[in-house]
Motif scaffolding. Structure first.
Motif, PDB file in Angstrom:
ATOM      1  N   GLN A   1       0.817  -1.204   0.000  1.00 23.63           N
ATOM      2  CA  GLN A   1       0.000   0.000   0.000  1.00 23.63           C
ATOM      3  C   GLN A   1       0.857   1.262   0.000  1.00 23.63           C
ATOM      4  O   GLN A   1       0.402   2.320  -0.414  1.00 23.63           O
ATOM      5  N   THR A   2       2.073   1.157   0.499  1.00 20.06           N
ATOM      6  CA  THR A   2       2.950   2.330   0.622  1.00 20.06           C
ATOM      7  C   THR A   2       4.097   2.306  -0.379  1.00 20.06           C
ATOM      8  O   THR A   2       4.982   3.158  -0.311  1.00 20.06           O
ATOM      9  N   GLY A   3       4.105   1.330  -1.268  1.00 20.31           N
ATOM     10  CA  GLY A   3       5.205   1.208  -2.211  1.00 20.31           C
ATOM     11  C   GLY A   3       6.370   0.402  -1.663  1.00 20.31           C
ATOM     12  O   GLY A   3       7.408   0.294  -2.302  1.00 20.31           O
ATOM     13  N   GLU A   4       6.218  -0.166  -0.485  1.00 23.38           N
ATOM     14  CA  GLU A   4       7.269  -0.966   0.151  1.00 23.38           C
ATOM     15  C   GLU A   4       6.920  -2.453   0.109  1.00 23.38           C
ATOM     16  O   GLU A   4       7.112  -3.173   1.076  1.00 23.38           O
ATOM     17  N   GLY A   5       6.375  -2.885  -1.009  1.00 23.57           N
ATOM     18  CA  GLY A   5       5.995  -4.280  -1.135  1.00 23.57           C
ATOM     19  C   GLY A   5       7.154  -5.160  -1.547  1.00 23.57           C
ATOM     20  O   GLY A   5       8.185  -4.687  -2.015  1.00 23.57           O
ATOM     21  N   ARG A   6       6.987  -6.436  -1.344  1.00 26.77           N
ATOM     22  CA  ARG A   6       7.950  -7.431  -1.816  1.00 26.77           C
ATOM     23  C   ARG A   6       7.150  -8.645  -2.284  1.00 26.77           C
ATOM     24  O   ARG A   6       6.016  -8.842  -1.892  1.00 26.77           O
ATOM     25  N   ASN A   7       7.746  -9.426  -3.123  1.00 22.21           N
ATOM     26  CA  ASN A   7       7.114 -10.632  -3.680  1.00 22.21           C
ATOM     27  C   ASN A   7       5.837 -10.322  -4.458  1.00 22.21           C
ATOM     28  O   ASN A   7       5.001 -11.202  -4.652  1.00 22.21           O
ATOM     29  N   LEU A   8       5.686  -9.094  -4.908  1.00 19.88           N
ATOM     30  CA  LEU A   8       4.489  -8.719  -5.659  1.00 19.88           C
ATOM     31  C   LEU A   8       4.480  -9.345  -7.048  1.00 19.88           C
ATOM     32  O   LEU A   8       3.417  -9.486  -7.657  1.00 19.88           O
ATOM     33  N   ASP A   9       5.657  -9.763  -7.526  1.00 15.68           N
ATOM     34  CA  ASP A   9       5.728 -10.474  -8.794  1.00 15.68           C
ATOM     35  C   ASP A   9       4.948 -11.786  -8.725  1.00 15.68           C
ATOM     36  O   ASP A   9       4.408 -12.246  -9.728  1.00 15.68           O
ATOM     37  N   ILE A  10       4.859 -12.362  -7.545  1.00  9.44           N
ATOM     38  CA  ILE A  10       4.106 -13.606  -7.388  1.00  9.44           C
ATOM     39  C   ILE A  10       2.615 -13.332  -7.591  1.00  9.44           C
ATOM     40  O   ILE A  10       1.927 -14.066  -8.303  1.00  9.44           O
ATOM     41  N   ALA A  11       2.107 -12.271  -6.991  1.00 10.80           N
ATOM     42  CA  ALA A  11       0.700 -11.903  -7.183  1.00 10.80           C
ATOM     43  C   ALA A  11       0.429 -11.642  -8.668  1.00 10.80           C
ATOM     44  O   ALA A  11      -0.569 -12.141  -9.226  1.00 10.80           O
ATOM     45  N   ARG A  12       1.293 -10.874  -9.301  1.00  9.06           N
ATOM     46  CA  ARG A  12       1.114 -10.560 -10.728  1.00  9.06           C
ATOM     47  C   ARG A  12       1.201 -11.817 -11.591  1.00  9.06           C
ATOM     48  O   ARG A  12       0.489 -11.936 -12.595  1.00  9.06           O
ATOM     49  N   ARG A  13       2.056 -12.735 -11.221  1.00  6.70           N
ATOM     50  CA  ARG A  13       2.221 -13.984 -11.976  1.00  6.70           C
ATOM     51  C   ARG A  13       0.895 -14.713 -12.141  1.00  6.70           C
ATOM     52  O   ARG A  13       0.642 -15.344 -13.173  1.00  6.70           O
ATOM     53  N   PHE A  14       0.026 -14.601 -11.145  1.00  7.10           N
ATOM     54  CA  PHE A  14      -1.244 -15.310 -11.185  1.00  7.10           C
ATOM     55  C   PHE A  14      -2.425 -14.392 -11.479  1.00  7.10           C
ATOM     56  O   PHE A  14      -3.572 -14.764 -11.273  1.00  7.10           O
ATOM     57  N   GLY A  15      -2.129 -13.178 -11.964  1.00  5.48           N
ATOM     58  CA  GLY A  15      -3.189 -12.296 -12.442  1.00  5.48           C
ATOM     59  C   GLY A  15      -3.669 -11.238 -11.485  1.00  5.48           C
ATOM     60  O   GLY A  15      -4.581 -10.478 -11.816  1.00  5.48           O
ATOM     61  N   LEU A  16      -3.093 -11.160 -10.289  1.00  8.15           N
ATOM     62  CA  LEU A  16      -3.502 -10.142  -9.328  1.00  8.15           C
ATOM     63  C   LEU A  16      -2.568  -8.944  -9.498  1.00  8.15           C
ATOM     64  O   LEU A  16      -1.474  -8.898  -8.950  1.00  8.15           O
ATOM     65  N   ALA A  17      -3.020  -7.982 -10.301  1.00  2.30           N
ATOM     66  CA  ALA A  17      -2.170  -6.851 -10.681  1.00  2.30           C
ATOM     67  C   ALA A  17      -2.050  -5.812  -9.581  1.00  2.30           C
ATOM     68  O   ALA A  17      -1.043  -5.117  -9.499  1.00  2.30           O
ATOM     69  N   ASP A  18      -3.058  -5.694  -8.725  1.00  2.56           N
ATOM     70  CA  ASP A  18      -3.067  -4.630  -7.727  1.00  2.56           C
ATOM     71  C   ASP A  18      -3.403  -5.214  -6.361  1.00  2.56           C
ATOM     72  O   ASP A  18      -4.309  -6.030  -6.236  1.00  2.56           O
ATOM     73  N   MET A  19      -2.655  -4.782  -5.353  1.00  2.00           N
ATOM     74  CA  MET A  19      -2.939  -5.181  -3.976  1.00  2.00           C
ATOM     75  C   MET A  19      -3.183  -3.920  -3.156  1.00  2.00           C
ATOM     76  O   MET A  19      -2.257  -3.335  -2.621  1.00  2.00           O
ATOM     77  N   PRO A  20      -4.438  -3.504  -3.050  1.00  2.00           N
ATOM     78  CA  PRO A  20      -4.746  -2.284  -2.309  1.00  2.00           C
ATOM     79  C   PRO A  20      -4.634  -2.445  -0.797  1.00  2.00           C
ATOM     80  O   PRO A  20      -4.691  -1.464  -0.065  1.00  2.00           O
ATOM     81  N   GLY A  21      -4.472  -3.647  -0.332  1.00  4.44           N
ATOM     82  CA  GLY A  21      -4.334  -3.900   1.098  1.00  4.44           C
ATOM     83  C   GLY A  21      -3.933  -5.338   1.335  1.00  4.44           C
ATOM     84  O   GLY A  21      -3.798  -6.124   0.405  1.00  4.44           O
TER      85      GLY A  21
END
Length: 165
Positions: free
Chosen positions: A100-120
């Protein structure tokens, strides 16, 4: 000015994950998210196991700082949920930091399966053994996990275990 804006954004992001009232006492909590784990390897191993077991992969994207992430992890450790996951899922917890603050990690995993945005946090993806997400429409809706009832969470996971997506 920039610091004040960043502080306000962080406060809003953390508030989105927090709950108040009696809900905090109504659920177990667990710290299941490891910032040092090789999340990609863990997901790949779970998909390989799912290919032979016929189970789905329950990908829980959260963080230990997040009350709702700890609540969802806590429910998954209870005997009722453990029996369900043992039968239907291979569970993988992925630490995503604070996306949410731009300090995410492992977000490539979410995107890999189609979840482009994690608002929380948390988000929850249910994957087939082939790596197809069956619940993209609800994956990001778990940000209120601490305020959901045990039965509501359980029923949704039962439905997702057999959903053809």
């Amino acid at each position: 000015m920039i610091r004040a804006a960043m502080a306000a954004c962080l406060a809003l992001a953390l508030a989105a994950c927090a709950t108040t009232g009696d809900a905090a006492a109504a659920h177990p909590e667990a710290r299941a998210y490891s910032a040092t784990a090789d999340a990609t390897a863990e997901v790949d191993a779970a998909l390989a196991r799912a290919a032979t077991s016929g189970k789905r992969v329950l990908l829980v994207l959260g963080a230990n700082w997040c009350h709702d992430s700890r609540a969802l992890a806590g429910w998954l450790e209870t005997p009722r949920f453990a029996a369900l996951t043992a039968q239907a899922y291979d569970v993988v917890f992925v630490d995503v930091g604070t996306p949410q603050t731009g300090e995410g990690r492992n977000l490539d995993i979410a995107r890999r399966f189609g979840l482009a945005d994690m608002p929380g946090t948390p988000a929850l993806l249910v994957l087939t053994a082939e790596g197809r997400a069956v619940n993209l429409d609800t994956a990001a809706s778990w940000r209120n996990a601490a305020s959901r009832s045990e039965d509501a969470i359980f029923e949704e996971l039962v439905a997702l275990a057999g959903e053809s997506g």
